[in-house]
Design a protein around this motif. Structure first.
Motif, PDB file in Angstrom:
ATOM      1  N   ARG A 328      90.941  24.441  49.815  1.00 60.36           N
ATOM      2  CA  ARG A 328      90.023  25.128  48.909  1.00 60.36           C
ATOM      3  C   ARG A 328      90.325  24.746  47.463  1.00 60.36           C
ATOM      4  NH1 ARG A 328      89.764  31.606  47.647  1.00 60.36           N
ATOM      5  NH2 ARG A 328      88.045  31.523  46.152  1.00 60.36           N
ATOM      6  N   GLY A 345      86.114  14.628  47.302  1.00 66.49           N
ATOM      7  CA  GLY A 345      85.211  14.788  48.435  1.00 66.49           C
ATOM      8  C   GLY A 345      85.666  14.057  49.679  1.00 66.49           C
ATOM      9  N   GLU A 351      87.650  22.327  52.744  1.00 65.20           N
ATOM     10  CA  GLU A 351      86.621  23.165  53.345  1.00 65.20           C
ATOM     11  C   GLU A 351      85.664  23.751  52.314  1.00 65.20           C
ATOM     12  OE1 GLU A 351      88.795  26.158  55.420  1.00 65.20           O
ATOM     13  OE2 GLU A 351      89.658  24.772  56.890  1.00 65.20           O
ATOM     14  N   GLU A 352      86.131  23.946  51.081  1.00 68.92           N
ATOM     15  CA  GLU A 352      85.301  24.649  50.096  1.00 68.92           C
ATOM     16  C   GLU A 352      85.615  24.175  48.678  1.00 68.92           C
ATOM     17  OE1 GLU A 352      84.458  29.247  48.525  1.00 68.92           O
ATOM     18  OE2 GLU A 352      85.940  28.846  50.094  1.00 68.92           O
ATOM     19  N   ILE A 353      84.558  23.954  47.891  1.00 67.33           N
ATOM     20  CA  ILE A 353      84.675  23.717  46.455  1.00 67.33           C
ATOM     21  C   ILE A 353      83.906  24.825  45.750  1.00 67.33           C
ATOM     22  CG2 ILE A 353      84.188  22.191  44.524  1.00 67.33           C
ATOM     23  CD1 ILE A 353      84.293  19.839  46.416  1.00 67.33           C
ATOM     24  N   GLU A 354      84.592  25.566  44.910  1.00 68.94           N
ATOM     25  CA  GLU A 354      83.975  26.672  44.177  1.00 68.94           C
ATOM     26  C   GLU A 354      84.036  26.352  42.687  1.00 68.94           C
ATOM     27  OE1 GLU A 354      84.691  31.451  44.043  1.00 68.94           O
ATOM     28  OE2 GLU A 354      86.400  30.165  43.569  1.00 68.94           O
ATOM     29  N   ALA A 366      79.730  17.628  41.342  1.00 68.27           N
ATOM     30  CA  ALA A 366      80.122  18.483  42.464  1.00 68.27           C
ATOM     31  C   ALA A 366      79.032  18.537  43.518  1.00 68.27           C
ATOM     32  CB  ALA A 366      80.449  19.881  41.959  1.00 68.27           C
ATOM     33  N   GLN A 367      77.778  18.574  43.065  1.00 70.37           N
ATOM     34  CA  GLN A 367      76.662  18.619  44.011  1.00 70.37           C
ATOM     35  C   GLN A 367      76.562  17.322  44.818  1.00 70.37           C
ATOM     36  OE1 GLN A 367      73.493  19.545  41.238  1.00 70.37           O
ATOM     37  NE2 GLN A 367      73.682  21.755  41.605  1.00 70.37           N
ATOM     38  N   ILE A 369      79.103  15.448  45.668  1.00 69.66           N
ATOM     39  CA  ILE A 369      80.170  15.512  46.666  1.00 69.66           C
ATOM     40  C   ILE A 369      79.787  16.429  47.821  1.00 69.66           C
ATOM     41  CG2 ILE A 369      82.517  16.378  47.057  1.00 69.66           C
ATOM     42  CD1 ILE A 369      83.238  15.337  44.287  1.00 69.66           C
ATOM     43  N   GLN A 370      79.220  17.582  47.488  1.00 71.57           N
ATOM     44  CA  GLN A 370      78.850  18.551  48.525  1.00 71.57           C
ATOM     45  C   GLN A 370      77.732  18.003  49.405  1.00 71.57           C
ATOM     46  OE1 GLN A 370      78.103  22.015  46.018  1.00 71.57           O
ATOM     47  NE2 GLN A 370      80.039  22.923  46.641  1.00 71.57           N
ATOM     48  N   ALA A 371      76.860  17.163  48.822  1.00 67.37           N
ATOM     49  CA  ALA A 371      75.746  16.585  49.595  1.00 67.37           C
ATOM     50  C   ALA A 371      76.249  15.608  50.650  1.00 67.37           C
ATOM     51  CB  ALA A 371      74.766  15.882  48.655  1.00 67.37           C
ATOM     52  N   HIS A 372      77.435  15.064  50.431  1.00 67.65           N
ATOM     53  CA  HIS A 372      77.983  14.099  51.392  1.00 67.65           C
ATOM     54  C   HIS A 372      79.029  14.752  52.286  1.00 67.65           C
ATOM     55  CE1 HIS A 372      76.205  11.470  48.310  1.00 67.65           C
ATOM     56  NE2 HIS A 372      76.130  10.547  49.262  1.00 67.65           N
TER      57      HIS A 372
END
Length: 372
Positions: A328, A345, A351-354, A366-367, A369-372
């Protein structure tokens, strides 16, 4: 009923009629109408071991507790005492005390009569205020059975000061010391607390005392320490404007570390990154300063949680090999951080990026990274 099996009374109204085997009492209602009944002399014959208040009563409503000579647990956090209820020091069987104070307070020297006390909690997590301060007496160094001391803020006397009042003993059973202020960690102190596992400390700099006098380099000799939280303020409760000396060192057993207001250069981060058992790291309010943080190979091998809060960092150079166990990542109020490294990423355990209140370019990265 489970309450009956545990000899637990849930309603103070029936307390005078209970059988002699009652051990635990939970007080859920206002005592104002019960006080005349609670003064019955046969209470001295009851074998009450535990009393817990769930109602916000007046301190004057709890004097009946002194009748419970065998009492071991007193949980009165919901009651706002203005001074230490000194009568309870006669209850020498007490193992656990939890109290709430409404204003600055001093513990009486007679507190050492509680020779069996193991846990003392004062105003922890309730009615938090920078003005709620405990002043412990030198006699605290005579209470050899203490295991846990938890406060909102507390000034603890130095052992040599305690010697003036008589003999002292090592607090060999002490495992938790939470929220002590401006304490000096000399070799003498370390020998008095050899088994400390959790430490929460804060320093309010007066502009005169040298940082070196607090002996931060001795942290490394706390061989049993697993949790450390260290906070720095100036007297106006604003982050201090001068960096700490570079004599910080930490014990290898440390699993959780929180630093706030230290203003240490990122180039000194290997002192933390080399901790082989570290699992949680929280950096808050300029704990580290500078525009660039570049990690070294082999650091943070077991780190699972990383929180960065209000740091002036601009560029963070990291790849997936630097945090092989990270689960996290939390970044808050990092307004200057340009982007989150793409290597983050690629960490397989993540498991989580906040993130909260970060720059527009950071949010975009960040978006991605989260998209992949």
């Amino acid at each position: 009923m489970k309450a009956e099996e545990e000899k637990f009374n849930l309603d103070v109204e029936y307390l005078p009629e209970v059988h002699d085997n009652l051990r635990q009492v939970s007080i859920l209602t206002d005592l104002k109408n019960q006080i005349p009944r609670l003064e019955l002399t046969h209470y001295r014959d009851l074998r009450i071991r535990s009393v817990t208040f769930f109602f916000r009563n007046s301190p004057n409503d709890v004097h009946f507790i002194t009748n419970f000579w065998l009492l071991r647990v007193l949980d009165a956090l919901t009651i706002r005492f203005e001074e230490f209820p000194v009568k309870i020091v006669e209850l020498v069987n007490l193992r656990y005390i939890a109290l709430t104070y409404w204003m600055k307070h001093r513990f009486p020297a007679s507190v050492d009569k509680l020779c069996n006390l193991e846990t003392l909690i004062v105003n922890v997590e309730k009615f938090r205020s920078i003005f709620n301060t405990s002043f412990l007496p030198p006699e605290i160094w005579k209470m050899s059975r203490l295991r846990h001391l938890l406060f909102v803020r507390s000034y603890m006397p130095y052992p040599t000061d305690a010697l003036k009042g008589g003999s002292i003993v090592p607090l060999e059973n002490l495992q938790t010391l939470s929220n002590v202020i401006n304490f000096k960690w000399t070799k003498e102190v370390l020998e008095m607390m050899p088994n400390l596992k959790k430490l929460v400390i804060s320093y309010e700099h007066d502009g005169r005392t040298e940082w070196s006098s607090y002996c931060f380099d001795n942290f490394v000799h706390m061989h049993q320490l697993e949790v450390l939280k260290c906070i720095f303020f100036d007297k106006c409760y604003i982050k201090y404007h001068d960096p700490l000396p570079l004599n910080f060192a930490f014990p290898q057993k440390l699993k959780r570390l929180t630093l706030s207001g230290c203003r240490i250069s990122w180039k000194n981060m290997p002192v933390v990154g080399s901790l082989s058992n570290l699992e949680v790291l929280k950096l808050k309010f300029h704990a580290f300063e500078g525009p660039v943080w570049k990690l070294n190979d082999g650091e943070f091998r077991r780190l699972k949680l990383l929180l960065i809060h209000m740091i002036d960092l601009e560029h963070w150079k990291v790849d997936k090999t630097h945090f092989p166990s990270l689960q996290r990542l939390s970044l808050r109020y990092c307004y200057n951080l340009v982007e989150i490294p793409s290597g983050i990423g690629k960490i397989p355990t993540l498991e989580e990026i906040e993130f909260c209140e970060c720059s527009t370019s950071f949010v975009t990265s960040a978006q991605v990274i989260q998209a992949h």
